[in-house]
Design a protein around this motif. Sequence first.
Motif, PDB file in Angstrom:
ATOM      1  N   ARG A  69      16.970  47.936  28.805  1.00  0.00           N
ATOM      2  CA  ARG A  69      18.323  47.543  28.395  1.00  0.00           C
ATOM      3  C   ARG A  69      19.151  48.790  28.043  1.00  0.00           C
ATOM      4  N   GLY A  70      18.533  49.710  27.310  1.00  0.00           N
ATOM      5  CA  GLY A  70      19.232  50.953  26.987  1.00  0.00           C
ATOM      6  C   GLY A  70      19.537  51.764  28.226  1.00  0.00           C
ATOM      7  N   GLY A  71      18.583  51.793  29.188  1.00  0.00           N
ATOM      8  CA  GLY A  71      18.825  52.512  30.429  1.00  0.00           C
ATOM      9  C   GLY A  71      19.970  51.916  31.223  1.00  0.00           C
ATOM     10  N   GLU A  72      20.045  50.588  31.261  1.00  0.00           N
ATOM     11  CA  GLU A  72      21.133  49.910  31.961  1.00  0.00           C
ATOM     12  C   GLU A  72      22.484  50.299  31.356  1.00  0.00           C
ATOM     13  N   TRP A  73      22.554  50.319  30.015  1.00  0.00           N
ATOM     14  CA  TRP A  73      23.796  50.628  29.312  1.00  0.00           C
ATOM     15  C   TRP A  73      24.237  52.068  29.586  1.00  0.00           C
ATOM     16  N   VAL A  74      23.284  52.987  29.541  1.00  0.00           N
ATOM     17  CA  VAL A  74      23.601  54.389  29.816  1.00  0.00           C
ATOM     18  C   VAL A  74      24.068  54.546  31.259  1.00  0.00           C
ATOM     19  N   GLY A  75      23.345  53.923  32.200  1.00  0.00           N
ATOM     20  CA  GLY A  75      23.726  54.025  33.600  1.00  0.00           C
ATOM     21  C   GLY A  75      25.101  53.438  33.877  1.00  0.00           C
ATOM     22  N   GLN A  76      25.398  52.323  33.222  1.00  0.00           N
ATOM     23  CA  GLN A  76      26.700  51.671  33.403  1.00  0.00           C
ATOM     24  C   GLN A  76      27.835  52.625  33.062  1.00  0.00           C
ATOM     25  N   HIS A  77      27.712  53.328  31.931  1.00  0.00           N
ATOM     26  CA  HIS A  77      28.787  54.222  31.512  1.00  0.00           C
ATOM     27  C   HIS A  77      28.779  55.534  32.295  1.00  0.00           C
ATOM     28  N   ALA A  78      27.637  55.846  32.916  1.00  0.00           N
ATOM     29  CA  ALA A  78      27.582  57.051  33.747  1.00  0.00           C
ATOM     30  C   ALA A  78      28.056  56.775  35.172  1.00  0.00           C
ATOM     31  N   GLY A  79      28.404  55.502  35.447  1.00  0.00           N
ATOM     32  CA  GLY A  79      28.880  55.138  36.768  1.00  0.00           C
ATOM     33  C   GLY A  79      27.779  54.999  37.788  1.00  0.00           C
ATOM     34  N   ILE A  80      26.560  54.687  37.341  1.00  0.00           N
ATOM     35  CA  ILE A  80      25.410  54.549  38.248  1.00  0.00           C
ATOM     36  C   ILE A  80      24.950  53.102  38.221  1.00  0.00           C
ATOM     37  N   ASP A  81      24.953  52.448  39.383  1.00  0.00           N
ATOM     38  CA  ASP A  81      24.543  51.043  39.422  1.00  0.00           C
ATOM     39  C   ASP A  81      23.203  50.829  40.115  1.00  0.00           C
ATOM     40  N   LYS A  82      22.583  51.921  40.579  1.00  0.00           N
ATOM     41  CA  LYS A  82      21.233  51.849  41.130  1.00  0.00           C
ATOM     42  C   LYS A  82      20.354  52.817  40.347  1.00  0.00           C
ATOM     43  N   LEU A  83      19.486  52.247  39.532  1.00  0.00           N
ATOM     44  CA  LEU A  83      18.753  53.067  38.577  1.00  0.00           C
ATOM     45  C   LEU A  83      17.307  52.593  38.491  1.00  0.00           C
ATOM     46  N   VAL A  84      16.380  53.547  38.504  1.00  0.00           N
ATOM     47  CA  VAL A  84      14.983  53.282  38.162  1.00  0.00           C
ATOM     48  C   VAL A  84      14.755  53.874  36.786  1.00  0.00           C
ATOM     49  N   THR A  85      14.354  53.047  35.831  1.00  0.00           N
ATOM     50  CA  THR A  85      14.120  53.546  34.482  1.00  0.00           C
ATOM     51  C   THR A  85      12.640  53.840  34.301  1.00  0.00           C
ATOM     52  N   LEU A  86      12.349  54.971  33.676  1.00  0.00           N
ATOM     53  CA  LEU A  86      10.985  55.407  33.416  1.00  0.00           C
ATOM     54  C   LEU A  86      10.876  55.740  31.933  1.00  0.00           C
ATOM     55  N   ILE A 130       8.540  56.560  29.053  1.00  0.00           N
ATOM     56  CA  ILE A 130       7.185  57.032  28.773  1.00  0.00           C
ATOM     57  C   ILE A 130       7.018  57.228  27.270  1.00  0.00           C
ATOM     58  N   GLY A 131       6.082  56.512  26.714  1.00  0.00           N
ATOM     59  CA  GLY A 131       5.771  56.649  25.300  1.00  0.00           C
ATOM     60  C   GLY A 131       4.447  57.350  25.108  1.00  0.00           C
ATOM     61  N   GLY A 132       3.776  57.032  24.020  1.00  0.00           N
ATOM     62  CA  GLY A 132       2.509  57.671  23.736  1.00  0.00           C
ATOM     63  C   GLY A 132       1.355  57.073  24.505  1.00  0.00           C
ATOM     64  N   THR A 133       1.477  55.785  24.867  1.00  0.00           N
ATOM     65  CA  THR A 133       0.359  55.075  25.482  1.00  0.00           C
ATOM     66  C   THR A 133       0.651  54.607  26.892  1.00  0.00           C
ATOM     67  N   SER A 134       1.900  54.225  27.157  1.00  0.00           N
ATOM     68  CA  SER A 134       2.215  53.599  28.440  1.00  0.00           C
ATOM     69  C   SER A 134       3.524  54.120  29.009  1.00  0.00           C
ATOM     70  N   ALA A 135       3.702  53.830  30.297  1.00  0.00           N
ATOM     71  CA  ALA A 135       4.963  54.100  30.989  1.00  0.00           C
ATOM     72  C   ALA A 135       5.491  52.770  31.502  1.00  0.00           C
ATOM     73  N   ASP A 136       6.735  52.455  31.157  1.00  0.00           N
ATOM     74  CA  ASP A 136       7.351  51.190  31.537  1.00  0.00           C
ATOM     75  C   ASP A 136       8.435  51.462  32.571  1.00  0.00           C
ATOM     76  N   ILE A 137       8.364  50.726  33.677  1.00  0.00           N
ATOM     77  CA  ILE A 137       9.263  50.955  34.809  1.00  0.00           C
ATOM     78  C   ILE A 137      10.146  49.736  35.016  1.00  0.00           C
ATOM     79  N   GLY A 138      11.448  49.948  35.098  1.00  0.00           N
ATOM     80  CA  GLY A 138      12.400  48.876  35.355  1.00  0.00           C
ATOM     81  C   GLY A 138      13.325  49.258  36.498  1.00  0.00           C
ATOM     82  N   ILE A 139      13.874  48.247  37.165  1.00  0.00           N
ATOM     83  CA  ILE A 139      14.784  48.472  38.289  1.00  0.00           C
ATOM     84  C   ILE A 139      16.127  47.830  37.975  1.00  0.00           C
ATOM     85  N   ILE A 140      17.188  48.590  38.145  1.00  0.00           N
ATOM     86  CA  ILE A 140      18.550  48.094  37.955  1.00  0.00           C
ATOM     87  C   ILE A 140      19.257  48.199  39.292  1.00  0.00           C
ATOM     88  N   ARG A 141      19.668  47.042  39.832  1.00  0.00           N
ATOM     89  CA  ARG A 141      20.358  46.991  41.123  1.00  0.00           C
ATOM     90  C   ARG A 141      21.728  46.385  40.919  1.00  0.00           C
TER      91      ARG A 141
END
Length: 688
Positions: free
Chosen positions: A271-288, A290-301
């Motif tokens: 959700r935070g990645g979507e918000w940042v991308g929206q204001h940066a003018g990017i509507d195609k985004l892969v979010t990565l 990475i925390g201490g234990t896992s990496a979470d991947i999301g797709i924004i189209r």
Amino acid sequence: MIALGVDVGGTFTDLILADLAKGAVTIHKVPSTPANPAEGVIAGIQGICEIAGIVPEAITAVFHGTTVGTNAMLVHDGAITSMITNKGFRDVLHIGRHQRPQHYSIMQDLPWQNRPLIHRRFRKTVEGRLDAQGAELVPLDEEAVAQAARELGEAGVEAVLIGFLFSYVNPAHERRAAEIVREILPDVFVTTSADVSPQFREFERFTTAAMSAFIGPKVRRYISNLSGELAKLGITGELRVMTSSGGLATPEMIAERPASTLLSGLVAGVRGGEWVGQHAGIDKLVTLDIGGTSADIGIIRDGRLTESDARSAQIAGFPVMLPMIDIHTIGAGGGSIAYLDQGKAFRVGPQSAGAVPGPAAYRRGGTVPTVTDANVVLGRLVPERFLGGRMSLDAEASARVIGELAEKLGRTPEETAEGVLTVLNSNMANAIRSRTVQKGIDPREFTLSGFGGGGPLQAAETAAMLGMTSVLIPPHPGITSAVGLLTADLEYHALRTAFAVKGELEISRLQALYDDMEAELGAIFERDKVPADRVRMLRQADLRYVGQGYELKIDVPDGPLSEESLETVWRAFHDRHRAEYGHAFESSPIEIVTVKVRGLGLVDKLSEPPVYAVSGEPTQVGSGRCVFRVDGNLQAFETPHIERTTLPVDVKYSGPAILLQTDTTTVVPPGWIYWADRYGNVRMTRDN
């Protein structure tokens, strides 16, 4: 209004305090406390209030992302759960479906059989039966329900699921059985499958409800304890919890539907990645993330979060039928352990050193090599500037554990450390391919946004493996999940099973279903004291061609339904099917399986990132030896250490560089150009 976002991760608890009127933002990180996550939350609140110079009582709203339910599922540490169901259907949860997750594997893991949420001895059956239209065939045996409840109480169960056939059409039997169980077992968590997921497919419905019961007591206790601790601090503002659909819910709603938090902490990052991308003018985004234990991947189209479908939504291998953002998680983080397996293959993760003892560099007793230690050995983390200087890393400890692994491999410590990062990045690149290339999406058309504590360290090299040429690092990458919490609204969902075929459906019946759901959600928002003018209702429906096994979600126009408005739905379905599968059957009949309403209660939130206006030369606070792989060979570079917040707007520089800030470190490898944009994002492109 002063809003606080709190995201609890596996290693750190991230906080952001925002004065929404002034646009002032304060960030803070504290170590997580896995034994009792609320302790880390309270410590973080006290710390961030001290930094911001306010008292906790000034906070008017707390937005929270939790992994309590997620972790309970991942480590299979939930309540002793039981079930009451129809006679003859005791083993639905065990049998599952004829489809196997891995069609050709005879050694595959079937979690509902190998580690059941509800053991067979805790599954009771009673007489009572409805038909597929919801009409009663056999009355509910209420005495049998009461006897089952007494037996389960004597067995010491902590949660009871009531799951009957066709309750998605008529929940009367489930609700009456739940009333009986609550009377006999007032201290036990009780839920019904119709309350959790009123949809057809009994295995998925029962399993989803079983998850709600399995995590329910733990989630309810956690939210109750956190609410109490916030009150002790003098915080009387509203507590809101992120749900798997990307919206917020009240503690009361979470207590009723704990399964809605299964992806709570993970979704906040996307959700935070979507918000940042929206204001940066990017509507195609892969979010990565990475925390201490896992990496979470999301797709924004097209500027929208991608939602999971009924075929792929799962947690810990169990199918889930709930509104969920499509997130793919792998065991790859800063604490991921590098090791040789029994076959002497070199692996990184999914095992993690976690927060305690953590990587060897953390000085908490860690004795195994981790990704963080590898970054220290390669010079990509500056020991004395970790967490903005509030924590010092032990470079000697990192060198020792990486050196021990290097001896086993017959490599130098630097070769070994670089190998750790290459394996980690390859694992993440392969995971991104599974969500893009395997679904007909070209990742080269997307920008990779790296955040979390480890995302900015690995983003550029992971992007290069995928052929991606654009990287975006948010202003506060280490607390992007916490930022995401401050960009969401209250969000609740209602659904009804319709089974209506084009050409045969009754428009008045569909209209009545939507009206009923909107009234249901309206009553909930009224209970939550959301003004009517801040409520939005969005209609959707799950459609398929008659005879297909799964559906696609399509938006439905609001207002009175008509032949004309439904025609737009049919066309949208054909288009979506063509986009998803490469073809459409224009002449085939379409079936509406489920109708849905997504209700939004608009809340005050972050509207726009602060404008970043910095000029002049960036501040270099030092330099150090960093090792990178260039053209297949390891090369050492004397690399500048730069205060990220001093980068001037739109002035481009060439890597390598190490960008330092409080919540993370950004690595710019050789061959990349980097600069800051007007919102403080670091942008990177490959220097071709």
